[in-house]
Motif scaffolding. Structure first.
Motif, PDB file in Angstrom:
ATOM      1  N   ASN A 133       1.237  -1.446  -0.215  1.00  0.00           N
ATOM      2  CA  ASN A 133       0.086   0.062  -0.209  1.00  0.00           C
ATOM      3  C   ASN A 133       0.837   0.950   0.058  1.00  0.00           C
ATOM      4  OD1 ASN A 133      -1.703   2.088   0.619  1.00  0.00           O
ATOM      5  ND2 ASN A 133      -2.130   1.718   2.632  1.00  0.00           N
ATOM      6  N   VAL A 134       1.010   1.723  -1.295  1.00  0.00           N
ATOM      7  CA  VAL A 134       2.303   2.547  -1.191  1.00  0.00           C
ATOM      8  C   VAL A 134       1.215   4.164  -1.305  1.00  0.00           C
ATOM      9  CG1 VAL A 134       4.129   4.064  -2.390  1.00  0.00           C
ATOM     10  CG2 VAL A 134       4.116   1.450  -1.917  1.00  0.00           C
ATOM     11  N   PRO A 135       0.919   5.014  -0.636  1.00  0.00           N
ATOM     12  CA  PRO A 135       0.554   5.737  -1.283  1.00  0.00           C
ATOM     13  C   PRO A 135       0.396   6.595  -2.243  1.00  0.00           C
ATOM     14  CG  PRO A 135       0.917   6.219   0.974  1.00  0.00           C
ATOM     15  CD  PRO A 135       1.970   4.751   0.513  1.00  0.00           C
ATOM     16  N   ALA A 136      -0.678   7.023  -2.840  1.00  0.00           N
ATOM     17  CA  ALA A 136      -0.407   8.078  -4.814  1.00  0.00           C
ATOM     18  C   ALA A 136      -0.138   8.729  -4.354  1.00  0.00           C
ATOM     19  CB  ALA A 136      -1.619   8.198  -4.579  1.00  0.00           C
ATOM     20  N   GLY A 137       1.320   9.756  -4.947  1.00  0.00           N
ATOM     21  CA  GLY A 137       1.655  11.515  -4.416  1.00  0.00           C
ATOM     22  C   GLY A 137       2.275  11.248  -3.436  1.00  0.00           C
ATOM     23  N   LEU A 138       3.079  10.310  -3.508  1.00  0.00           N
ATOM     24  CA  LEU A 138       4.040  10.298  -2.225  1.00  0.00           C
ATOM     25  C   LEU A 138       5.218  10.834  -2.540  1.00  0.00           C
ATOM     26  CD1 LEU A 138       5.108   8.978   0.870  1.00  0.00           C
ATOM     27  CD2 LEU A 138       5.995   6.879  -0.530  1.00  0.00           C
ATOM     28  N   THR A 139       6.099  11.553  -2.123  1.00  0.00           N
ATOM     29  CA  THR A 139       7.171  12.789  -2.281  1.00  0.00           C
ATOM     30  C   THR A 139       8.756  11.682  -0.830  1.00  0.00           C
ATOM     31  OG1 THR A 139       5.852  14.538  -0.757  1.00  0.00           O
ATOM     32  CG2 THR A 139       5.363  13.891  -3.521  1.00  0.00           C
ATOM     33  N   ALA A 140       9.181  13.192  -1.357  1.00  0.00           N
ATOM     34  CA  ALA A 140      10.901  13.204  -0.948  1.00  0.00           C
ATOM     35  C   ALA A 140      10.210  12.976   0.850  1.00  0.00           C
ATOM     36  CB  ALA A 140      11.829  13.496  -1.131  1.00  0.00           C
TER      37      ALA A 140
END
Length: 388
Positions: A365-372
């Motif tokens: 479950n990797v969130p959409a829009g994950l950023t650094a």
């Protein structure tokens, strides 16, 4: 995350467990020599800002790739073999900061659970060491935030027998040959290598059993490893092999993930902010000191391991080799901003962009829009600390 137990077969591991259960070391035998330490100056006191015991969860057994953490462990520490941990004063430049440091082994010591999962199960853990891609995998349900890193680049590699494969000079050659690549279950980088066209999915064999016997008896395949461990272990400590191996770092084929990132639970970041404001620069300084001269840390790690029946023996020669390799290979050093222990956020974003699709395909479950900025926080870094 890696070495010594990976080089033991099931029978050897079972023997260690039995030995651990029957070990009867006295408390004094598991203590380092006590020393009356001077107090750190007021600006380096952690009492009242940090937990009374700062707990650090390692990815694997104590080794020198976690060296800077052991550089903060003061004399008079106690090794608790039954619980796979060492506790002592947290020191900076040999001075007591007013809190204790507890370092816990990972890997087999925590049932091979991931560091983020362990941090969310056990709220007493202050800091956890991890890899970039593991943080991405955990970001949906067990988010962690990296506040510094011990290593700028990863020591992960693929290794092979240069006698059997004289035409292999790197990972791309392994891919062209179509030979099996043996890795342990749960590794994420093999699929990345496939996505980059360096390997074929059919080559990946996730049945690595943590022992050298298969490679020794049939070196037709490539195997996972770490540059700070296996090259020395296979040449000097695996007597049935007793010769060099060939290898290439994942870094050298474009893998940009950070290794040994120092993380807090994201939901605890605000609570720990006063602590991190002082502790993170201490970790940076310990990293700089380790890079300049790792001998003290080498001695501490070897001593800690020697005092625990549960940990695979870790020789002084391997510790020295491992530290030298990390330093000489440029795996410890300033980041693009010139700061030791810092992050390049553009690089972190590239790692997210490359690994998120792989992880989602595997069910994470990797969130959409994950950023650094979801994974790293540079606010606690002391920008005056460099590798020199």
């Amino acid at each position: 995350m890696h070495t010594p137990l990976r080089l033991l077969g099931a029978a050897a591991i079972a023997t260690l467990v039995v030995a651990a259960g029957s070990a009867c070391s006295s408390s004094s035998e598991n203590d380092s020599a006590a020393v009356q330490l001077p107090a750190a100056p007021a600006e380096q006191q952690l009492a009242g800002r940090c937990p009374a015991t700062v707990v650090v969860q390692l990815q694997w057994d104590p080794e020198t790739d976690s060296g800077p953490i052991f550089g903060l462990l003061g004399p008079g520490y106690h090794v608790d073999s039954d619980n796979n941990k060492v506790t002592g004063p947290l020191v900076v430049d040999g001075k007591d900061t007013g809190v204790k440091l507890e370092i816990r082994a990972g890997g087999p010591a925590i049932g091979f659970q991931t560091v983020p999962s362990q941090m969310y199960v056990d709220s007493s853990i202050t800091l956890g060491l991890d890899h970039s891609e593991d943080a991405i995998a955990a970001s949906g349900k067990q988010p962690i935030t990296a506040v510094t890193t011990l290593l700028r680049s990863s020591p992960q590699m693929l290794m092979w027998d240069p006698t059997t494969h004289p035409d292999w000079h790197g990972i791309a050659d392994i891919g062209k040959a179509g030979a099996p690549v043996v890795v342990s279950q749960g590794q994420l980088y093999p699929e990345w290598l496939v996505s980059r066209g360096l390997l074929n999915a059919k080559q990946i064999d996730a049945s690595y059993d943590n022992g050298p016997s298969r490679f020794v008896s049939d070196p037709s395949f490539a195997q996972q490893g770490f540059a700070n461990s296996e090259p020395y272990v296979y040449e000097h400590e695996v007597k049935a092999w007793d010769k060099p191996v060939g290898y290439q770092l994942l870094r050298d084929v474009g893998y940009e993930g950070y290794a040994r990132t120092v993380n807090v639970r994201t939901d605890k970041l605000n609570e720990l902010r006063p602590c991190l404001q002082r502790l993170v620069p201490m970790i940076q300084r310990a990293t700089a000191q380790f890079r300049t001269d790792p001998s003290h840390v080498n001695d501490v790690v070897v001593d800690v391991v020697s005092k625990s029946a549960n940990l695979t023996p870790y020789s002084a020669a391997l510790a020295a080799y491992g530290s030298k390799t990390l330093i000489d290979s440029g795996l410890i050093g300033n980041d693009t901003d010139g700061v030791l222990g810092s992050f390049d956020e553009a690089r972190v974003q590239r790692v997210i962009d490359q690994f998120a699709p792989i992880l989602r395909h595997g069910g994470a479950n990797v969130p959409a829009g994950l950023t650094a900025k979801d994974l790293v926080d540079k606010e606690f870094l002391d920008h005056t600390i460099t590798a020199g």
